[in-house]
Design a protein around this motif. Structure first.
Motif, PDB file in Angstrom:
ATOM      1  N   ALA A  22       0.846  -1.192   0.000  1.00  0.00           N
ATOM      2  CA  ALA A  22       0.000   0.000   0.000  1.00  0.00           C
ATOM      3  C   ALA A  22       0.882   1.242   0.000  1.00  0.00           C
ATOM      4  CB  ALA A  22      -0.918   0.003   1.226  1.00  0.00           C
ATOM      5  N   THR A  23       0.634   2.113  -0.989  1.00  0.00           N
ATOM      6  CA  THR A  23       1.371   3.363  -1.136  1.00  0.00           C
ATOM      7  C   THR A  23       0.368   4.496  -1.294  1.00  0.00           C
ATOM      8  OG1 THR A  23       1.508   3.067  -3.537  1.00  0.00           O
ATOM      9  CG2 THR A  23       3.356   2.225  -2.220  1.00  0.00           C
ATOM     10  N   ARG A  24       0.888   5.741  -1.348  1.00  0.00           N
ATOM     11  CA  ARG A  24       0.032   6.909  -1.573  1.00  0.00           C
ATOM     12  C   ARG A  24       0.432   7.579  -2.863  1.00  0.00           C
ATOM     13  NH1 ARG A  24       0.811  11.053   2.476  1.00  0.00           N
ATOM     14  NH2 ARG A  24       2.815  10.102   2.874  1.00  0.00           N
ATOM     15  N   SER A  25      -0.581   7.997  -3.622  1.00  0.00           N
ATOM     16  CA  SER A  25      -0.329   8.683  -4.886  1.00  0.00           C
ATOM     17  C   SER A  25       0.066  10.133  -4.631  1.00  0.00           C
ATOM     18  CB  SER A  25      -1.587   8.638  -5.764  1.00  0.00           C
ATOM     19  OG  SER A  25      -2.575   9.511  -5.241  1.00  0.00           O
ATOM     20  N   ALA A  26       0.383  10.853  -5.711  1.00  0.00           N
ATOM     21  CA  ALA A  26       0.719  12.274  -5.599  1.00  0.00           C
ATOM     22  C   ALA A  26      -0.453  13.068  -5.021  1.00  0.00           C
ATOM     23  CB  ALA A  26       1.111  12.826  -6.964  1.00  0.00           C
ATOM     24  N   ASN A  27      -1.674  12.593  -5.247  1.00  0.00           N
ATOM     25  CA  ASN A  27      -2.881  13.244  -4.720  1.00  0.00           C
ATOM     26  C   ASN A  27      -3.278  12.712  -3.348  1.00  0.00           C
ATOM     27  OD1 ASN A  27      -3.027  14.674  -7.094  1.00  0.00           O
ATOM     28  ND2 ASN A  27      -4.411  13.211  -8.061  1.00  0.00           N
ATOM     29  N   GLU A  28      -2.368  11.959  -2.726  1.00  0.00           N
ATOM     30  CA  GLU A  28      -2.605  11.388  -1.393  1.00  0.00           C
ATOM     31  C   GLU A  28      -3.652  10.274  -1.381  1.00  0.00           C
ATOM     32  OE1 GLU A  28      -0.732  12.241   1.373  1.00  0.00           O
ATOM     33  OE2 GLU A  28       0.400  13.482  -0.010  1.00  0.00           O
ATOM     34  N   ARG A  29      -3.966   9.719  -2.528  1.00  0.00           N
ATOM     35  CA  ARG A  29      -4.931   8.613  -2.589  1.00  0.00           C
ATOM     36  C   ARG A  29      -4.218   7.297  -2.366  1.00  0.00           C
ATOM     37  NH1 ARG A  29      -8.297  10.834  -7.671  1.00  0.00           N
ATOM     38  NH2 ARG A  29      -9.473  12.377  -6.493  1.00  0.00           N
ATOM     39  N   PRO A  30      -4.865   6.372  -1.680  1.00  0.00           N
ATOM     40  CA  PRO A  30      -4.230   5.075  -1.446  1.00  0.00           C
ATOM     41  C   PRO A  30      -4.198   4.241  -2.723  1.00  0.00           C
ATOM     42  CG  PRO A  30      -6.455   5.103  -0.552  1.00  0.00           C
ATOM     43  CD  PRO A  30      -6.176   6.490  -1.051  1.00  0.00           C
ATOM     44  N   PHE A  31      -3.149   3.455  -2.831  1.00  0.00           N
ATOM     45  CA  PHE A  31      -2.987   2.525  -3.956  1.00  0.00           C
ATOM     46  C   PHE A  31      -2.420   1.240  -3.384  1.00  0.00           C
ATOM     47  CE2 PHE A  31      -0.340   0.587  -7.268  1.00  0.00           C
ATOM     48  CZ  PHE A  31      -1.288   0.421  -8.268  1.00  0.00           C
ATOM     49  N   MET A  32      -3.046   0.116  -3.709  1.00  0.00           N
ATOM     50  CA  MET A  32      -2.576  -1.168  -3.201  1.00  0.00           C
ATOM     51  C   MET A  32      -2.494  -2.155  -4.347  1.00  0.00           C
ATOM     52  SD  MET A  32      -4.121  -3.579  -0.177  1.00  0.00           S
ATOM     53  CE  MET A  32      -3.543  -2.596   1.173  1.00  0.00           C
ATOM     54  N   THR A  33      -1.415  -2.918  -4.361  1.00  0.00           N
ATOM     55  CA  THR A  33      -1.249  -3.932  -5.400  1.00  0.00           C
ATOM     56  C   THR A  33      -0.503  -5.140  -4.840  1.00  0.00           C
ATOM     57  OG1 THR A  33      -0.590  -4.252  -7.709  1.00  0.00           O
ATOM     58  CG2 THR A  33       0.926  -3.018  -6.324  1.00  0.00           C
ATOM     59  N   PRO A  34      -0.835  -6.337  -5.325  1.00  0.00           N
ATOM     60  CA  PRO A  34      -0.103  -7.534  -4.896  1.00  0.00           C
ATOM     61  C   PRO A  34       1.191  -7.669  -5.697  1.00  0.00           C
ATOM     62  CG  PRO A  34      -1.917  -8.141  -6.345  1.00  0.00           C
ATOM     63  CD  PRO A  34      -1.984  -6.652  -6.172  1.00  0.00           C
ATOM     64  N   LEU A  35       2.279  -7.952  -5.003  1.00  0.00           N
ATOM     65  CA  LEU A  35       3.578  -8.066  -5.658  1.00  0.00           C
ATOM     66  C   LEU A  35       4.396  -9.191  -5.035  1.00  0.00           C
ATOM     67  CD1 LEU A  35       4.392  -4.252  -5.767  1.00  0.00           C
ATOM     68  CD2 LEU A  35       3.832  -5.686  -7.738  1.00  0.00           C
ATOM     69  N   TRP A  36       5.403  -9.652  -5.765  1.00  0.00           N
ATOM     70  CA  TRP A  36       6.337 -10.651  -5.255  1.00  0.00           C
ATOM     71  C   TRP A  36       7.400  -9.961  -4.419  1.00  0.00           C
ATOM     72  CZ3 TRP A  36       7.609 -13.964 -10.191  1.00  0.00           C
ATOM     73  CH2 TRP A  36       6.505 -14.762 -10.493  1.00  0.00           C
ATOM     74  N   GLY A  51       8.829   2.415 -13.663  1.00  0.00           N
ATOM     75  CA  GLY A  51       7.829   3.453 -13.861  1.00  0.00           C
ATOM     76  C   GLY A  51       6.432   3.040 -13.437  1.00  0.00           C
ATOM     77  N   SER A  52       6.316   1.954 -12.664  1.00  0.00           N
ATOM     78  CA  SER A  52       4.993   1.485 -12.226  1.00  0.00           C
ATOM     79  C   SER A  52       4.379   2.488 -11.254  1.00  0.00           C
ATOM     80  CB  SER A  52       5.112   0.118 -11.542  1.00  0.00           C
ATOM     81  OG  SER A  52       5.781   0.256 -10.307  1.00  0.00           O
ATOM     82  N   TRP A  53       3.087   2.376 -11.051  1.00  0.00           N
ATOM     83  CA  TRP A  53       2.401   3.244 -10.086  1.00  0.00           C
ATOM     84  C   TRP A  53       3.046   3.118  -8.712  1.00  0.00           C
ATOM     85  CZ3 TRP A  53      -2.700   0.956 -12.133  1.00  0.00           C
ATOM     86  CH2 TRP A  53      -3.097   1.649 -13.274  1.00  0.00           C
ATOM     87  N   THR A  54       3.355   1.901  -8.338  1.00  0.00           N
ATOM     88  CA  THR A  54       3.944   1.681  -7.023  1.00  0.00           C
ATOM     89  C   THR A  54       5.284   2.398  -6.905  1.00  0.00           C
ATOM     90  OG1 THR A  54       2.813  -0.453  -6.866  1.00  0.00           O
ATOM     91  CG2 THR A  54       4.649  -0.090  -5.362  1.00  0.00           C
ATOM     92  N   SER A  55       6.144   2.260  -7.898  1.00  0.00           N
ATOM     93  CA  SER A  55       7.447   2.937  -7.860  1.00  0.00           C
ATOM     94  C   SER A  55       7.295   4.450  -7.862  1.00  0.00           C
ATOM     95  CB  SER A  55       8.310   2.514  -9.055  1.00  0.00           C
ATOM     96  OG  SER A  55       8.775   1.207  -8.885  1.00  0.00           O
ATOM     97  N   ARG A  56       6.406   4.955  -8.690  1.00  0.00           N
ATOM     98  CA  ARG A  56       6.191   6.412  -8.729  1.00  0.00           C
ATOM     99  C   ARG A  56       5.681   6.913  -7.382  1.00  0.00           C
ATOM    100  NH1 ARG A  56       3.587   5.414 -14.113  1.00  0.00           N
ATOM    101  NH2 ARG A  56       1.657   5.727 -12.970  1.00  0.00           N
ATOM    102  N   ASN A  57       4.751   6.172  -6.791  1.00  0.00           N
ATOM    103  CA  ASN A  57       4.217   6.579  -5.482  1.00  0.00           C
ATOM    104  C   ASN A  57       5.316   6.584  -4.412  1.00  0.00           C
ATOM    105  OD1 ASN A  57       1.705   6.822  -6.635  1.00  0.00           O
ATOM    106  ND2 ASN A  57       0.899   4.931  -5.765  1.00  0.00           N
TER     107      ASN A  57
END
Length: 156
Positions: A22-36, A51-57
């Motif tokens: 779970a990370t936060r976007s530039a707009n402070e919105r939560p983002f969650m993704t399953p990863l290895w 350049g994934s959303w997770t890395s950018r966040n």
């Protein structure tokens, strides 16, 4: 619940195959993704694209929350919540970390069966990694706190 001890925490992580990051976007919105992920020298390394959303966040907000469920042990009555500081890094992780990924996800006795059971999700995984215009990347997470939580009840 008491904080997990070193051996208890390591055992739970060994039985976990996927982390919900779970990370936060530039707009402070939560983002969650399953990863290895793998553990190496006290840090967690998480596979993602540069350049994934997770890395950018993570590049904007280094705080990260990780959830593990020890799915290899069957259904557990608890989950592990780890908080940490993450760093997004372009390129492949160091060789010792790559070897851990290979051993965990491709060379383990159950790896082929898992991959075949999830063959329908390969396209989704390819799509996720394909969004990363910057090529391969990974996260390095230094845990700051860890705690076991009761698994949320089933929806009725």
């Amino acid at each position: 619940m008491p904080a997990p001890s070193g051996p208890e925490l390591r055992a739970f992580l060994r039985r976990s195959m996927v982390v919900l990051a779970a990370t936060r976007s530039a707009n402070e919105r939560p983002f969650m993704t399953p990863l290895w992920f793998v553990v190496h020298r006290g840090a967690l390394f998480i596979a993602t694209g540069a350049g994934s959303w997770t890395s950018r966040n993570v590049s904007r907000h280094g705080e990260i929350l990780l959830l593990f469920s020890a799915e290899e042990a069957g259904r557990s009555d608890r989950v592990l919540r780890l908080r940490g500081t993450a760093t997004a890094r372009p390129g492949m992780p160091p060789w010792p970390v790559l070897l851990r990924f290979a051993a965990k996800y491709y060379a383990s006795p159950r790896a082929l069966g898992v991959e075949l059971r999830h063959i329908r999700k390969w396209r989704l995984r390819t799509r996720y990694y394909g969004q990363a215009k910057g090529g391969p990347g990974h996260l390095r997470v230094v845990p700051t706190t860890a705690e076991f939580l009761p698994r949320p009840g089933e929806a009725r």
